[in-house]
Design an enzyme around this catalytic site. Sequence first.
Site, short mmCIF file in Angstrom:
data_model
loop_
_atom_site.label_atom_id
_atom_site.label_comp_id
_atom_site.label_asym_id
_atom_site.label_seq_id
_atom_site.Cartn_x
_atom_site.Cartn_y
_atom_site.Cartn_z
N CYS A 1 0.00 -5.60 5.12
CA CYS A 1 -0.53 -6.54 4.12
C CYS A 1 -1.24 -5.75 3.04
CB CYS A 1 -1.42 -7.60 4.76
SG CYS A 1 -2.65 -7.00 5.92
N SER A 2 -2.56 -5.86 2.91
CA SER A 2 -3.25 -5.13 1.85
C SER A 2 -4.69 -4.84 2.23
CB SER A 2 -3.20 -5.91 0.54
OG SER A 2 -3.74 -7.20 0.73
N CYS A 3 -4.93 -4.49 3.51
CA CYS A 3 -6.29 -4.19 3.98
C CYS A 3 -6.89 -3.06 3.15
CB CYS A 3 -6.26 -3.80 5.46
SG CYS A 3 -5.64 -5.13 6.50
N CYS B 1 -1.68 0.04 3.67
CA CYS B 1 -1.60 -1.04 4.66
C CYS B 1 -0.18 -1.57 4.58
CB CYS B 1 -2.63 -2.13 4.35
SG CYS B 1 -2.44 -3.57 5.42
#
Lengths: 225, 104
Positions: free
Chosen positions: A127-129, A124
């Site tokens: 962000c950090s999905c 991702c």
Amino acid sequence: MTHDDHGDEHHDHDHGHPHDHGPFQPDLKEPSEDWEFLEIALRELLIDKGVITAREVEDKIEEWDGKVPENGAKVVARAWLDPAFKKRLLADGNKAVAELGFEFPGLKLVVIENTSKVHNVIVCTLCSCYPRALLGLPPLWYKSREYRSRTVREPRAVLREFGTDLADSVEVRVVDSTADCRFLVLPRRPDGTDGWNEEHLAKLVTRDSMIGTALALTPQGERSS
Amino acid sequence: MSPRFKIGDRVCVRADDHEGHHRTPAYLKGKSGVVVKKFGAWRNPEELAYGKPGLPKQPLYMVKFEMDGVWAGNGTYAKRDTVTADLYEHWLEPDGDRQTGSGT
């Protein structure tokens, strides 16, 4: 340590305990960022006003700590064993994993299959999905700027650092999770596992193999590249 | 809102700057790819991020790009490697000259 270990000069101290504590592990970092103070203030206000209770906050944290990669491994092992389930899983991830009791409210779960021709790896960049309901909280490296920026640009170098060296004939497909979908990689079933049951197979399915930075383990439980 | 693109269509990512929250990564702006999956329509995150309703919903597509088309040799990848991203319709334009029939 006893006071007898100390020289006389230490006895002049007014608080009367030995100073030579030895190496202490530093405590967890004190809050220092604006967002940390905001979280504390908001949480305390909500608790003070009776909107939520402290216990509910702790229960939620425990609930999230209970989401572990073994959940995803169970889904993968089931797909390896049951072709009809695998078909449903690839067609509609949310519906298929609900059969095993897992839920993804508000998000679309997309399961993508690694084959002899295509190896998918998830990142991702924005962000950090991450498919938390099936894999738990993402590892720190998954959230790092380095992993996020390098994987889309030098995927082969990043994979090699994870011990995964793929032939050039395999298409490495980097899946950048930019929107409302959450991706889970269905790794290839290792050779030599004919006749294995679901529980046994699930032990070969690592977290990294479901992100795509690694392959599933060998039947001997070793990393394969 | 019916989707403008179908699987297999060549699309180009708008190269525009955008103030505030958006979900189109900079490294893909201006790049050309192929629609490989359609994910239905979702409320627009550029509005949701600021407490607005995000309507009308935007069709969401998985678009696949060739690594070499994105990085032009300036990366560590093999010739056939690709990258996909999920992009909302208002960030995509038809890349009319190069329609292909396959979305796999």
